[in-house]
Design a protein around this motif. Structure first.
Motif, PDB file in Angstrom:
ATOM      1  N   LYS A  55     -18.945  -2.407  22.404  1.00  0.00           N
ATOM      2  CA  LYS A  55     -17.866  -1.554  21.925  1.00  0.00           C
ATOM      3  C   LYS A  55     -16.760  -2.498  21.504  1.00  0.00           C
ATOM      4  CE  LYS A  55     -14.802   2.268  23.074  1.00  0.00           C
ATOM      5  NZ  LYS A  55     -14.321   3.193  24.104  1.00  0.00           N
ATOM      6  N   ASP A 118      -6.192   9.932  18.944  1.00  0.00           N
ATOM      7  CA  ASP A 118      -6.509   8.628  18.372  1.00  0.00           C
ATOM      8  C   ASP A 118      -7.854   8.666  17.643  1.00  0.00           C
ATOM      9  OD1 ASP A 118      -7.653   9.092  20.914  1.00  0.00           O
ATOM     10  OD2 ASP A 118      -7.854   6.949  21.332  1.00  0.00           O
ATOM     11  N   ARG A 143      -2.589  12.300  23.518  1.00  0.00           N
ATOM     12  CA  ARG A 143      -2.595  11.326  24.601  1.00  0.00           C
ATOM     13  C   ARG A 143      -1.417  10.430  24.383  1.00  0.00           C
ATOM     14  NH1 ARG A 143      -7.776   7.359  24.527  1.00  0.00           N
ATOM     15  NH2 ARG A 143      -6.662   6.586  26.332  1.00  0.00           N
TER      16      ARG A 143
END
Ligand code: ATP
Ligand code: MG
Length: 204
Positions: A55, A118, A143
């Motif tokens: 990732k 996001d 968030r």
């Protein structure tokens, strides 16, 4: 819109919360709970991603650990469940595959894909955005540090929801464990104990 009015008979309403969940934390759980209430969802299924090579620039914990932490965190809530579909498919996860598979497994069900503001902002860069919108309603949740700007998606396909801001991220949890700082109350108690038992995030 889909968030209006009381729960009604008819199609089942299934929330879909995708994530790496490395580890799952209370930000994820509050977001799912708030969206379930606001959109009168019958259930929210958490779908841990398959195992990518990386990732961005870090290695991701084994899928089995991320899956089990998600099960531990959601086990007590009768409205929450966990799906292995992305893990069992293998490789990197594409949201379009997740939604296609969930559609096939859940006839007569409306899908509501829940994602952070996001991640929603990146929706325009998803290759299959038109198909995505046809498969599910997209719900972007706030968030901290991310604003709910309309990313210019098709009318009607996306809703934005304010959830109580919890400044928790999986990244911060991992960093805290590596430094020996506590993560109590940032993640469910059972997840703290599982991370300790499996010695996750210690060497990062
Ligand atoms: P990482 O720090 O590794 O990126 P993360 O905390 O962002 O992890 P993910 O598993 O990547 O967690 O997130 C899954 C989904 O949950 C994403 O859509 C993300 O935007 C959303 N999310 C994560 N943390 C929060 C939070 N505190 N409040 C609301 N939504 C959140
Ligand atoms: Mg993230």
């Amino acid at each position: 819109g889909p968030g209006d009015g009381p729960a009604r008979a008819g199609k089942r309403r299934l929330g879909v919360m995708g994530g790496t969940f490395d580890p799952i934390h209370h930000g994820h759980l509050v977001a799912a709970s708030e969206v379930a209430a606001a959109f009168h969802l019958d259930e929210v299924v958490f779908v841990p991603t398959g195992q990518p090579w990386q990732k961005s620039h870090r290695s991701v914990s084994p899928a089995e650990d991320r899956y089990l932490m998600t099960v531990i965190a959601t086990a007590e809530n009768p409205q929450f469940s966990v799906s292995r579909i992305d893990i069992d498919r293998g490789g990197a996860t594409y949201t379009v595959d997740t939604l296609r598979d969930l559609r096939a497994l859940n006839p007569d069900t409306d899908l509501f894909f829940i994602t952070g503001a996001d991640a929603l902002a990146q929706i325009l860069t998803w290759r299959d955005s038109e198909e995505l919108i046809s498969l599910a309603h997209f719900i972007g949740v706030t968030r901290p540090g991310h604003h709910l700007n309309d990313p210019g998606l098709p009318e009607g396909g996306v809703s934005l929801v304010e959830v109580p801001a919890l400044a928790i991220s999986s990244t911060d949890c991992r960093v805290r464990v590596a430094k020996g700082d506590p993560i109590w109350y940032l993640v469910p108690d059972g997840v703290v104990r599982y991370i300790d038992k499996r010695e996750l995030y210690r060497g990062e």
